[in-house]
Write a protein that holds these residues in place. Structure first.
Motif, PDB file in Angstrom:
ATOM      1  N   TYR A 163       0.963  -1.103  -0.012  1.00  0.00           N
ATOM      2  CA  TYR A 163       0.126   0.066   0.183  1.00  0.00           C
ATOM      3  C   TYR A 163       0.900   1.353  -0.015  1.00  0.00           C
ATOM      4  O   TYR A 163       0.598   2.310  -0.680  1.00  0.00           O
ATOM      5  N   ASN A 217      -6.038   2.959   4.333  1.00  0.00           N
ATOM      6  CA  ASN A 217      -7.045   2.658   3.227  1.00  0.00           C
ATOM      7  C   ASN A 217      -8.324   3.040   3.863  1.00  0.00           C
ATOM      8  O   ASN A 217      -8.707   2.804   4.904  1.00  0.00           O
ATOM      9  N   TYR A 219     -11.434   1.799   3.238  1.00  0.00           N
ATOM     10  CA  TYR A 219     -12.074   0.656   3.857  1.00  0.00           C
ATOM     11  C   TYR A 219     -12.057   0.492   5.148  1.00  0.00           C
ATOM     12  O   TYR A 219     -12.852  -0.560   5.752  1.00  0.00           O
ATOM     13  N   TYR A 220     -10.844   0.607   5.608  1.00  0.00           N
ATOM     14  CA  TYR A 220     -10.652   0.149   7.154  1.00  0.00           C
ATOM     15  C   TYR A 220     -11.346   1.077   8.056  1.00  0.00           C
ATOM     16  O   TYR A 220     -11.898   0.542   9.151  1.00  0.00           O
TER      17      TYR A 220
HETATM   18 FE    FE Z   1      -6.088  -4.007   3.321  1.00  0.00          FE
END
Ligand code: FE
Length: 341
Positions: A163, A217, A219-220
């Motif tokens: 990432y 990120n 979505y966390y």
């Molecule tokens: Fe992830």
């Protein structure tokens, strides 16, 4: 593991003979978690009658496909992060899909030019900033995160994680390798601690007062809000979408690629069409709090509540191709040893 036929299915196969035994199926190898993806496959089977056999594994699928060679049963490889899906293509394990619609639905910067891989969803890499200690509008650009004013206030997972390598690759794409190295050094010197843990561990550190800005990120945020223990972490921060100077927010993808061996190519292409259909896009993106790639399909209300942003225009192919340079910078700057290294 491929599920063995149940007793009932075996009995039916015997009853209906060859027709059932040869029922259409498609084999998926994926690193994605079953709860994020199985509902999509179930919906596809319900609609098409095509059975989806899924091999879930967090690691080692590329090695497995290499070892299996042309006899690999895999038809479709589904994973997250451009580096992982591109790695399968770079290893010669994929082939261009024959879906005419992919080019119409998936924006050019989110797919392979030669048609080997393409995004199904996107996620942004953002700043989770302390509601108490960082003012509205104080964090604006990624470049600014290397400014000494943030000394001792930033937390992130290791720079060598894919990432962060993608983020650094984007900095290289915007500003060149030398400037990117200076930026990584600046960011390293602003860290509150040695890089450790995953993205959520950084938000926890903000909650605990160890740092004021966590990189993670999008979505966390959804995942933390779904876990009672992590709700306080999520509630201690605001999501900010930093941009690159002269660019947009940093996005990465979850994606798919048709394998070179694909014994069920026609069925795999039907599955690809399904995955890009409006209903599946909404469902798949919603399950992991991501953004659909298909225009006109809204993100979930929760995801929309984090704010809107303009994605950066640097293509994911470019991001993926700069991974080696990004890793070299992380190593040369000893980023993963932390501040003052
Ligand atoms: Fe992830």
């Amino acid at each position: 593991m491929f599920r063995p036929l149940t007793a009932a299915a075996t009995a039916l196969a015997t009853l209906f003979g060859a027709a059932t035994a040869l029922a259409a199926e498609v084999n998926v190898y994926t690193t994605r978690q079953p709860e994020l993806i199985q509902p999509i496959f179930d919906a596809f089977t319900a609609e098409s009658g095509i059975k989806v056999n899924v091999l879930y594994a967090e690691k080692g699928l590329i090695e497995r496909m290499k070892a299996e060679g042309d006899r690999s049963p895999a038809d479709l490889y589904m994973t997250a992060d451009v580096s992982n899906v591109k790695a399968a293509t770079d290893a010669g394990l994929t082939q261009p899909h024959g879906n005419a619609t992919v080019g119409d639905i998936v924006p050019a910067e989110l797919r392979d030019e030669a048609g080997h891989w393409f995004a199904l969803t996107t996620r942004a890499r953002v700043a989770y900033v302390s509601k108490e200690r960082v003012a509205e509008g104080e964090v604006t650009t990624f470049e600014d995160l290397a400014d000494p004013k943030w000394k001792g206030r930033i937390c992130t997972r290791p720079g060598s994680h894919s990432y962060n390598l993608a983020l650094i690759s984007a900095v290289i794409a915007h500003h060149g390798e030398e400037a990117a190295k200076t930026w990584v050094e600046g960011l390293r010197d602003n860290l509150a601690r040695k890089p450790q843990g995953n993205d959520r561990a950084q938000v926890k550190a903000v909650w605990a007062g160890e740092c004021d800005i966590a990189i993670g990120n999008t979505y966390y945020m959804g995942q933390m809000l779904a876990d009672p223990e992590q709700v306080p972490w999520a509630e201690s921060v605001r999501v900010v979408f930093p941009t690159f100077e002269g660019g947009g927010a940093h996005v990465n993808i979850s994606g798919a690629a048709l394998t070179r061996s694909a014994p069920n190519k026609a069925e795999a292409e039907k599955l690809i069409d399904f995955l890009l259909s409006p209903a599946a896009q909404e469902l798949y993106a919603g399950l992991n709090h991501e953004y659909p790639v298909r225009a006109g399909v809204p993100a979930s209300e929760l995801v929309q509540s984090w704010g809107s942003f303009t994605p950066d225009t640097i293509g994911l192919t470019k991001i993926g191709s700069l991974r080696g340079e990004a890793l070299r910078i992380v190593e040369e700057t000893q980023f993963d040893l932390g501040p003052n290294s």
